[in-house]
Design an enzyme around this catalytic site. Structure first.
Site: not given
Length: 333
Positions: A90, A92, A249, A253-255
């Site tokens: 994850c 974030h 989100d 969203c990082g991923t």
């Protein structure tokens, strides 16, 4: 009758919540975080449900636990918990967890400003900037990401035919770009995204097989990423990521940003060294970058980085009593 007591640090990353469970969690068995994730899911998933769902959480709630390192070179490990499950990775959540953990001395880095962290999806490297005790930014050198499937055709009730790509950035994303039956995020309401996303996810997950070539426990399409035109002048692209049953989100969203960079790289829209500023549904932004190429099993992919910020806003102690009829949470659907 008390099932457990948990000390939590609450924060948000660019608008999306992160609840770091800093005390009260159980020891987990396994040599890797992937194995510890499986142990948690088998024996302790009630903790995730109790702390993430209502009445102690909500549909967007995400959380984490900082555990001892699994690898000799790592500073710590992170287990991710949220309403959609116990995630392999994850983005974030990592930014929020690192911010809260450094500011509260839960992690002591071997090298100030840098961390190596074991996560269920593998190992990640962190660079963070700290000024006067506050962490101002966190840059994740994420796990290798790749485009898994292109031009997947599905039929979605009430919407019709969609053509989507499936990309991996720590989780598998169905990426919906503008097309005949979807003109872009700016033309759809939040309610429409919430209603359509479970249908898209189910259709795509049934149409293609997604199993990580290096860890079969990481599998299945779990997120839907809807794209649109950016509203911020610095942004290259905009997105809304759906997860869980009713969550969008609030961060970029990082991923998801990693998955989208892998998609763009595979299609020739990004090259090694290119930056990618990704905007969220509320206008917050992550700065992504294609750091290098990578090989993920038979797939050519990228090593992405994602940089953002988080803010800690409270400490709380949450206890779970078995005599509470809602001890293990609920979600209104």
């Amino acid at each position: 009758m008390r099932k457990g007591t948990f000390f939590c640090i609450d924060a948000h990353t660019c608008g999306n919540p992160v609840r770091l469970v800093a005390g009260g969690y159980p020891p987990l068995i396994g040599d890797t975080m992937s194995e510890k994730r499986q142990h948690f899911l088998k024996e302790f998933d009630w903790i995730r449900q109790a702390l993430m769902f209502e009445p102690r959480g909500h549909s967007m709630m995400s959380g984490s636990m900082v555990l001892p390192p699994c690898s000799s070179n790592a500073d710590a490990s992170i287990l991710f918990i949220e309403t959609s499950g116990c995630l392999p990775m994850c983005g974030h959540g990592t930014i929020g967890t690192v911010t809260a953990a450094i500011e509260n001395a839960i992690i002591t880095p071997k090298i100030p400003g840098q961390l190596i962290l074991d996560v269920p999806a593998g190992q990640i490297k962190i660079e963070y900037q700290q000024v006067n005790g506050k962490v101002e930014s966190v840059k994740i050198h994420n796990i290798s990401s790749y485009l898994a499937h292109t031009d997947v055709v599905v039929n979605v009730p009430t919407l019709g035919e969609l053509v989507v790509d499936v990309s991996y950035g720590g989780n598998y994303y169905a990426i919906v770009d503008p097309q005949k039956n979807y003109q872009g995020l700016e033309h759809f309401s939040t309610d429409q995204i919430l209603q359509l996303s479970p249908l898209v996810r189910q259709a795509v997950d049934s149409a293609v097989e997604c199993i990580h070539p290096e860890d079969p426990t990481v599998n299945g399409v779990t997120h839907v990423l809807w794209t649109g035109e950016p509203t911020q002048p610095e942004a290259v692209a905009r997105n809304a990521v759906f997860y869980g049953d009713r969550a969008i989100d609030r961060s970029p969203c990082g991923t998801g940003t990693s998955a989208r960079m892998a998609q763009w790289y595979a299609k020739g829209k990004l090259q090694v060294g290119d930056d990618f500023v990704h905007e969220s549904i509320i206008g917050s932004m992550f700065k992504g970058r294609v750091e290098s190429t990578a090989q993920v099993g038979p797939y050519e992919g990228i090593n992405p980085s994602v940089e953002g910020w988080a803010k800690v806003f409270g400490h709380n102690t949450i206890w779970v009593d078995e005599d509470d009829p809602y001890a293990f949470g609920f979600e209104v659907k």
